[in-house]
Design an enzyme around this catalytic site. Structure first.
Site, PDB file in Angstrom:
ATOM      1  N   GLU A 309      -6.551  15.776  25.648  1.00  0.00           N
ATOM      2  CA  GLU A 309      -6.248  14.829  24.562  1.00  0.00           C
ATOM      3  C   GLU A 309      -5.603  13.553  25.115  1.00  0.00           C
ATOM      4  O   GLU A 309      -5.870  12.461  24.625  1.00  0.00           O
ATOM      5  CB  GLU A 309      -5.362  15.480  23.491  1.00  0.00           C
ATOM      6  CG  GLU A 309      -5.901  16.792  22.898  1.00  0.00           C
ATOM      7  CD  GLU A 309      -7.367  16.773  22.489  1.00  0.00           C
ATOM      8  OE1 GLU A 309      -7.885  15.687  22.152  1.00  0.00           O
ATOM      9  OE2 GLU A 309      -8.021  17.843  22.522  1.00  0.00           O
ATOM     10  N   TYR A 397     -19.825  17.689  25.751  1.00  0.00           N
ATOM     11  CA  TYR A 397     -18.718  17.886  26.680  1.00  0.00           C
ATOM     12  C   TYR A 397     -19.231  18.220  28.082  1.00  0.00           C
ATOM     13  O   TYR A 397     -18.909  17.540  29.055  1.00  0.00           O
ATOM     14  CB  TYR A 397     -17.838  19.072  26.229  1.00  0.00           C
ATOM     15  CG  TYR A 397     -17.051  18.854  24.965  1.00  0.00           C
ATOM     16  CD1 TYR A 397     -17.663  18.925  23.720  1.00  0.00           C
ATOM     17  CD2 TYR A 397     -15.688  18.596  25.005  1.00  0.00           C
ATOM     18  CE1 TYR A 397     -16.941  18.756  22.550  1.00  0.00           C
ATOM     19  CE2 TYR A 397     -14.948  18.418  23.832  1.00  0.00           C
ATOM     20  CZ  TYR A 397     -15.584  18.495  22.613  1.00  0.00           C
ATOM     21  OH  TYR A 397     -14.859  18.319  21.469  1.00  0.00           O
ATOM     22  N   MET A 579     -11.658  27.185  15.524  1.00  0.00           N
ATOM     23  CA  MET A 579     -13.086  27.493  15.403  1.00  0.00           C
ATOM     24  C   MET A 579     -13.696  28.031  16.686  1.00  0.00           C
ATOM     25  O   MET A 579     -14.579  28.875  16.654  1.00  0.00           O
ATOM     26  CB  MET A 579     -13.843  26.269  14.921  1.00  0.00           C
ATOM     27  CG  MET A 579     -13.609  25.996  13.448  1.00  0.00           C
ATOM     28  SD  MET A 579     -14.886  24.950  12.774  1.00  0.00           S
ATOM     29  CE  MET A 579     -14.386  23.376  13.438  1.00  0.00           C
TER      30      MET A 579
HETATM   31  N1  BES Z   1     -11.925  15.273  19.555  1.00  0.00           N
HETATM   32  C1  BES Z   1     -12.011  16.641  19.872  1.00  0.00           C
HETATM   33  C2  BES Z   1     -11.981  17.546  18.664  1.00  0.00           C
HETATM   34  C3  BES Z   1     -13.066  17.262  17.643  1.00  0.00           C
HETATM   35  C4  BES Z   1     -14.359  16.992  18.023  1.00  0.00           C
HETATM   36  C5  BES Z   1     -12.779  17.286  16.305  1.00  0.00           C
HETATM   37  C6  BES Z   1     -15.335  16.715  17.073  1.00  0.00           C
HETATM   38  C7  BES Z   1     -13.756  17.024  15.356  1.00  0.00           C
HETATM   39  C8  BES Z   1     -15.039  16.735  15.740  1.00  0.00           C
HETATM   40  C9  BES Z   1     -10.911  17.072  20.838  1.00  0.00           C
HETATM   41  O1  BES Z   1     -10.584  16.092  21.762  1.00  0.00           O
HETATM   42  C10 BES Z   1     -11.426  18.232  21.639  1.00  0.00           C
HETATM   43  O2  BES Z   1     -12.392  18.070  22.316  1.00  0.00           O
HETATM   44  N2  BES Z   1     -10.758  19.369  21.570  1.00  0.00           N
HETATM   45  C11 BES Z   1     -11.120  20.533  22.332  1.00  0.00           C
HETATM   46  C12 BES Z   1     -10.264  20.581  23.572  1.00  0.00           C
HETATM   47  C13 BES Z   1     -10.908  21.111  24.811  1.00  0.00           C
HETATM   48  C14 BES Z   1     -12.226  20.497  25.165  1.00  0.00           C
HETATM   49  C15 BES Z   1      -9.941  20.990  25.984  1.00  0.00           C
HETATM   50  C16 BES Z   1     -10.879  21.744  21.446  1.00  0.00           C
HETATM   51  O3  BES Z   1     -10.456  21.560  20.301  1.00  0.00           O
HETATM   52  O4  BES Z   1     -11.114  22.852  21.866  1.00  0.00           O
HETATM   53 ZN    ZN Z   2     -12.120  15.810  23.193  1.00  0.00          ZN
END
Ligand code: BES
Ligand code: ZN
Length: 626
Positions: A309, A397, A579
């Protein structure tokens, strides 16, 4: 005005040259500032608000503004300077995209559009908790999650990442509730007796232009603790000390990122630890990252989510994807930067690449589940008619990260690629861009390496389905012992499991234990019931509280149809709503005849505790129509 059948509106979205998930047309008239005044009405679970949008026409012929809304009740639209009423029209709602609000603009080039409205008690961006649903049970709680297209359920706005605006906000709440937003805190007022009872007013200012999906609010019984020179962690009082301990590495992550990509421009970097129903691991809300309490492992072993983040402070929040078809520009770059930060601080290149191996495994698993030919396995997605939530997966990702890793190796390694990354951020900061902007900038930056760059198969990387066209040969020094142990378990005979000892894993870090279990999960044949039992006993997995390890162990058990894990499974999926954990476990429960009905019953019994985002996606796993 226009033809407003849902087909015509869908057509209009699909033809939007800026963003097919939004009615906004910033090429015609653009919102340049948002000023929000809100009362948080916990009794009715709604927000009563007025928003002032500063709007700039892009040429003289323009006389309308198109905004996104969903589930909002609009009471009044006025010229914020003259207070004259303006005519407006709210279209029917189109799928998840909501209703187009068309406002007739005053003659001036720049005007302030004032909208009085309130949210629905079902607003998709909001989760409301009654006091008894919180840890302390003293105050009600509210939090938001706007990414990707939910901001429109809280504020009528140009809900596209193509538009960035600064904002300020004044938020009124019952007197003992604390409010935070994705912004700098300005002074807060004192208690005030009003027609809403005893209330308190909080003010915020985000001076940097941000996309709407980064608007965020939380209100509840919150306290803070300092964890660094520019950082506090916020949570309910019950867990604040645990939080401060868990996230002590925050400042180190920030300074490491600054060394790679340049100064942190957002002033403060605070963390908010949410109640367990928060649907994500983390959300990069500027000045205030939101994280799940499932990161509280007690040993800082899950703080890579914070590094991720923090990385978004550059990739995503400074340089932003222009629409959700280019989402990999946010998440692929952020995974890339996250792994660099973590590698720098801990374990160097081997640990960086160990992290990448884990990501690739998640990618393989997910692409198999989605199907090799699935359009959402492409790095770039055609966003027309697509709910970003349906397209969400580890593809942007991990395929995104793999592409950047490949480019880095190809162009000469980190010494060459990191200066490029810094320059890319500096060039595109405060803007919203598309993949082609990145491509052109890269090609121009490395114009003396065109012979090398000409080898890059852009088309394959960006537009083909399935696994990445080239998979790097990652450093396996940290995953080697995981693979060896996996093979030992797979090849072992059920009658002879005494060779396994706790010491097999005592020299592994928690992420290696997780990697070992994921490799087992990856193997074609499920573990026998005997092996599942012995594995659990010897390694103490039933009492392992690390949420990443626990979720894989549960999935292993379900894959083996091991009844001994059912109680733990139900406990795990009802005590938190992340989730990433909940979805695959519900899927596995549903796939096993023995637990199919249990999955449905558990969902029905708990759906009131779930945020609408999680609710919808779990319902899909269970073939339930909501
Ligand atoms: N921005 C995302 C979460 C997100 C993505 C919310 C798309 C809604 C729509 C956040 O930065 C993220 O990627 N979180 C991951 C963290 C992990 C990749 C380290 C998570 O929530 O697992
Ligand atoms: Zn992210």
């Amino acid at each position: 005005m226009s033809v407003n059948t849902t087909e015509a509106l869908m057509e209009e979205l699909n033809n939007n040259p800026i963003d097919a998930n939004s009615f906004a047309r910033p090429d015609l008239s653009r919102v340049s500032h948002i000023s929000w005044k809100a009362f948080i009405n916990f009794d009715d679970q709604i927000i009563e608000a007025t928003v002032d949008l500063t709007v700039d026409k892009q040429n003289e012929t323009i006389d309308e503004l198109f905004l996104d809304t969903t589930q909002l009740s609009i009471f009044d639209v006025r010229n914020g300077e003259t207070n004259e009423q303006l005519s407006y029209e709210l279209s029917p709602s189109v799928a998840v995209f909501g209703s187009k609000l068309t406002v007739k603009l005053p003659p001036k080039k720049r005007s302030i559009i004032r909208i009085d409205y309130r949210t629905s008690n079902k607003a998709s961006a909001l989760q409301w908790l009654k006091p008894e649903q919180t840890a302390g049970k003293r105050q009600p709680y509210l939090f938001s999650q706007c990414q990707a297209i939910y901001c429109r359920s809280i504020i009528p706005c140009q809900d596209t990442p193509a538009v960035k605006t600064p904002y300020d906000a004044t938020v009124v709440v019952p007197k003992d509730v604390v409010v935070l937003m994705s912004a700098m805190r300005v002074e807060s007022g004192s208690w005030h007796q009003s027609d809403k009872g005893m209330t308190k007013e909080y003010r915020f200012e985000q001076k940097i232009a941000i996309p709407s999906y980064l608007m965020a609010i939380v209100a509840g019984d919150l306290v803070s603790k300092r964890i660094g020179p520019r950082s506090h962690v916020w949570s309910e009082p019950e867990v604040i000390d645990q939080c401060a301990y868990e996230f002590a590495n925050t400042e180190k992550f920030i300074t490491t990122a600054e060394n790679i990509v340049g100064p942190y421009v957002w002033g403060i970097y605070d963390l908010l630890v949410l109640p367990p129903s928060f649907p994500f691991g983390g959300m990069e809300n500027p000045c205030l990252t939101f994280v799940t309490p499932t990161l509280l492992a007690g040993d800082r072993s899950l703080d890579v989510v914070v590094a991720h983040e923090i990385a978004h402070s550059w990739t995503g929040n400074l340089v932003t994807n222009k629409n959700w078809g280019n989402f990999w520009l946010n998440e692929g770059f952020t995974r890339f930067l996250e792994m660099k930060i973590v590698g720098r601080l801990n374990g160097g290149e081997p640990n960086r690449q160990f992290n990448a191996i884990g990501g690739l495994k998640a990618l393989k698993f997910e692409i198999e589940a989605m199907g090799e030919q699935n359009n959402y396995t492409k790095l770039m997605i055609d966003p027309r008619g697509v709910d970003p939530e349906d397209a969400f997966s580890s593809v942007p990702y991990e395929k995104g990260h793999t592409f950047l890793f490949y480019l880095e190796q190809l162009l000469g390694g980190p010494q060459v690629f990191e200066p490029f990354l810094k320059s890319y951020i500096n060039h595109f900061k405060y803007q919203s861009i598309e993949t082609n902007d990145f491509k052109e900038y890269l090609e121009n930056y490395f114009k003396d390496k065109t012979d090398i760059l000409s080898k890059v198969e852009w088309d394959l990387w960006l537009h083909s389905t399935g696994m990445p066209p080239i998979i790097p040969d990652y450093d396996k020094s940290l995953s080697k012992m995981c693979t060896e142990l996996t093979n030992k378990w797979i090849n072992a005979n059920d009658n002879n499991l005494s060779e396994f000892k706790l010491s097999d894993i005592s020299s592994m870090n928690p992420m290696q234990v997780k990697e070992f279990l994921s490799q087992l999960l990856d193997s074609e044949i499920p573990l026998s019931l005997t092996k599942m039992h012995v594995l659990t006993e010897i390694y103490g997995l039933k009492s392992n509280k690390n949420s990443e390890i626990r979720s894989i162990w549960i999935r292993l058990g379900l894959k083996s149809h091991w009844k001994e894990c059912i109680n733990e499974t139900i406990e795990f999926i009802t005590s938190q709503g992340r989730m990433k954990f909940v979805k695959p476990i519900y899927r596995a429960l549903y796939a096993w005849d023995e637990t199919k009905q249990l999955a449905v019953n558990t969902f029905n019994a708990n759906k009131n505790q779930m945020m609408s985002i999680s609710l919808n996606s779990v319902a899909k796993e269970l073939n339930i129509k909501l």
